[in-house]
Write a protein that holds these residues in place. Structure first.
Motif, PDB file in Angstrom:
ATOM      1  N   ARG A 143      -0.351  -4.456  -4.791  1.00  0.00           N
ATOM      2  CA  ARG A 143      -1.195  -4.632  -3.606  1.00  0.00           C
ATOM      3  C   ARG A 143      -1.857  -6.015  -3.633  1.00  0.00           C
ATOM      4  NH1 ARG A 143      -4.719   0.649  -4.558  1.00  0.00           N
ATOM      5  NH2 ARG A 143      -4.739  -0.356  -6.596  1.00  0.00           N
ATOM      6  N   TYR A 147       0.853  -1.207   0.000  1.00  0.00           N
ATOM      7  CA  TYR A 147       0.000   0.000   0.000  1.00  0.00           C
ATOM      8  C   TYR A 147       0.883   1.249   0.000  1.00  0.00           C
ATOM      9  CZ  TYR A 147      -4.029  -2.958   1.271  1.00  0.00           C
ATOM     10  OH  TYR A 147      -5.022  -3.906   1.284  1.00  0.00           O
ATOM     11  N   TYR A 182      -7.094  -0.061   0.747  1.00  0.00           N
ATOM     12  CA  TYR A 182      -6.045   0.914   0.417  1.00  0.00           C
ATOM     13  C   TYR A 182      -6.465   2.306   0.869  1.00  0.00           C
ATOM     14  CZ  TYR A 182      -3.240   4.196  -2.276  1.00  0.00           C
ATOM     15  OH  TYR A 182      -2.447   5.257  -2.637  1.00  0.00           O
ATOM     16  N   GLU A 183      -7.726   2.628   0.680  1.00  0.00           N
ATOM     17  CA  GLU A 183      -8.248   3.957   1.048  1.00  0.00           C
ATOM     18  C   GLU A 183      -8.107   4.172   2.557  1.00  0.00           C
ATOM     19  OE1 GLU A 183      -9.042   7.398  -0.209  1.00  0.00           O
ATOM     20  OE2 GLU A 183      -8.837   5.782  -1.657  1.00  0.00           O
ATOM     21  N   LYS A 207     -10.501  -6.605  -6.599  1.00  0.00           N
ATOM     22  CA  LYS A 207      -9.578  -5.496  -6.888  1.00  0.00           C
ATOM     23  C   LYS A 207     -10.175  -4.166  -6.426  1.00  0.00           C
ATOM     24  CE  LYS A 207      -7.177  -5.415 -10.520  1.00  0.00           C
ATOM     25  NZ  LYS A 207      -6.479  -5.389 -11.769  1.00  0.00           N
ATOM     26  N   GLU A 208     -11.480  -4.007  -6.657  1.00  0.00           N
ATOM     27  CA  GLU A 208     -12.131  -2.735  -6.292  1.00  0.00           C
ATOM     28  C   GLU A 208     -12.201  -2.557  -4.775  1.00  0.00           C
ATOM     29  OE1 GLU A 208     -15.860  -2.330  -8.383  1.00  0.00           O
ATOM     30  OE2 GLU A 208     -14.833  -2.367 -10.325  1.00  0.00           O
ATOM     31  N   HIS A 263      -4.629  -8.430  -3.584  1.00  0.00           N
ATOM     32  CA  HIS A 263      -6.069  -8.316  -3.835  1.00  0.00           C
ATOM     33  C   HIS A 263      -6.877  -9.386  -3.105  1.00  0.00           C
ATOM     34  CE1 HIS A 263      -4.364  -6.500  -7.689  1.00  0.00           C
ATOM     35  NE2 HIS A 263      -4.860  -5.507  -6.981  1.00  0.00           N
ATOM     36  N   HIS A 310      -8.850  -1.538  -3.556  1.00  0.00           N
ATOM     37  CA  HIS A 310      -8.514  -0.138  -3.867  1.00  0.00           C
ATOM     38  C   HIS A 310      -9.391   0.849  -3.084  1.00  0.00           C
ATOM     39  CE1 HIS A 310      -6.940   3.208  -6.182  1.00  0.00           C
ATOM     40  NE2 HIS A 310      -8.182   3.632  -6.343  1.00  0.00           N
ATOM     41  N   ASN A 311     -10.703   0.606  -3.090  1.00  0.00           N
ATOM     42  CA  ASN A 311     -11.630   1.591  -2.510  1.00  0.00           C
ATOM     43  C   ASN A 311     -11.780   1.495  -1.000  1.00  0.00           C
ATOM     44  OD1 ASN A 311     -12.152   2.466  -5.115  1.00  0.00           O
ATOM     45  ND2 ASN A 311     -13.895   1.096  -5.362  1.00  0.00           N
ATOM     46  N   ASP A 319       0.803  -2.159  -9.822  1.00  0.00           N
ATOM     47  CA  ASP A 319      -0.024  -2.537  -8.676  1.00  0.00           C
ATOM     48  C   ASP A 319       0.480  -3.839  -8.057  1.00  0.00           C
ATOM     49  OD1 ASP A 319      -1.952  -2.735  -6.796  1.00  0.00           O
ATOM     50  OD2 ASP A 319      -3.663  -2.911  -8.174  1.00  0.00           O
TER      51      ASP A 319
END
Length: 347
Positions: A167, A147, A318-319, A310-311, A169, A314-315, A165
């Motif tokens: 990260r 991250y 990671y956010e 994956k989303e 998943h 990320h959302n 990327d």
């Protein structure tokens, strides 16, 4: 009265912060206008498909569990190729490491013109020591480091057009098929890691249990995870709509944790080549739903939820990391390792 206010303030400090929900954009208000003729809006899907096919995409999957649970074999079976650490020049004499090591191996696999850069992250040594205290820490550190790497690239003034990327998943967590209950180590690991990565629990080597034992064990694992407040993927709070909720509830209540058998050996069954495990009383077919739930796991991870994994990474995960890092740093981008080291040496 002042004392009461103080107590209230103290109480509010103790209340844990609720986990941030994903921001679902508001649908723009609009009037349904009937078209007088064909415009071609529907071609946007094809345009996106062409672009994705050119660039390809990344998918990073981590496998965690004790030695001998068939992690490498299962990943090879999942992607129908030799992608695991053990099949990529692994030495049979390799000893169990003294601490948890992280080994990442990247491959480019292609199917139907779609390229996928697949990275398999293995964690040899997990749960194999006499003292397994805090053995999830190197894994949590590795996930957070990915991250951090992404965040540093993101806050650069001259950003790359496409940030690499790395990260994680998805994390497949292998549960030993004891038929009893989860070990304290399993619960501790999932408790710590479910906050930073998408965990999918799987019962390894499910062919060692009878059908009744398997059903009972799955129910017991689900109950234990619920009692311990462990959220595995797909997390309830991130279902976006009713359709998502219905589909995911079925997975959460019936399929999880997937009881699987992996094999990269082929056998002839009724004139067909199948992946399976040969036993004295017959062949266990890996992709036969009457024999094990491998096909359900494969469809779930690759055919229906890969983009969502994956989303959510990320959302959500990671956010959460990004917000915390920027918040700790007073809203400033994180310092590079060199500047942090200099800062520490000055202190």
């Amino acid at each position: 009265n002042g004392q009461g206010l103080k107590n209230e303030a103290a109480m509010s400090e103790l209340v844990p912060e609720p986990r941030q929900k994903p921001v679902v954009p508001m649908k723009p208000m609009g009037i349904n206008t009937s078209l007088l003729g064909y415009i071609g809006i529907d071609t946007i899907i094809e345009q996106m498909r062409k672009k994705t096919m050119k660039t390809g995409f990344d998918f990073n999957i981590m496998v965690v569990g004790q030695s001998g649970l068939g992690k490498s074999t299962l990943v090879n079976t999942l992607f129908k190729s030799q992608v695991s650490r053990k099949s990529s020049g692994w030495n049979r004499e390799e000893k169990i490491p003294k601490t948890v090591e992280i080994k990442a191996i990247g491959h480019v696999i292609e199917e139907g013109g779609v390229k996928m850069k697949l990275t398999v992250i293995d964690t040899p040594g997990f749960g194999d020591q006499i003292n397994n205290e805090n053995c999830w820490e190197p894994i949590e550190k590795y996930i957070n480091e990915q991250y951090e790497k992404f965040l540093k690239e993101e806050v650069n003034i001259a950003r790359k057009k496409r940030i690499p990327d790395t990260r994680v998943h998805c994390c497949l967590y292998f549960i030993s098929p004891t038929g009893h209950s989860l070990r304290p180590l399993d619960l501790e690991f999932m408790k710590h890691l479910s906050k930073v990565v998408n965990i999918i629990p799987v019962i390894a080597k499910a062919d060692t249990m009878t059908l009744e034992e398997k059903t009972e064990f799955k129910q017991r694992v689900r109950k234990e995870l619920e009692v311990n407040g462990i959220e595995f993927y797909p997390q309830k709070e991130f279902d976006e709509d009713l359709e998502d909720k219905t589909e995911n509830d079925k997975i959460r209540q019936e399929s999880m944790p997937f009881a699987v058998v992996g094999s990269d050996k082929e056998y002839q069954v009724n004139g067909k080549r199948v992946l399976g495990r040969k036993t004295p009383w017959g062949i266990i077919e890996v992709e036969n739903l009457n024999h094990c739930e491998f096909a359900l796991l494969r469809d779930f991870v690759i055919r229906t939820h890969l983009q969502d994994l994956k989303e959510v990474t990320h959302n959500i995960h990671y956010e959460t990391y990004r917000a915390k890092r920027l918040n700790d740093n007073g809203g400033l981008p994180p310092m590079t390792v060199e500047t942090e080291e200099n800062h520490e040496s000055n202190l």
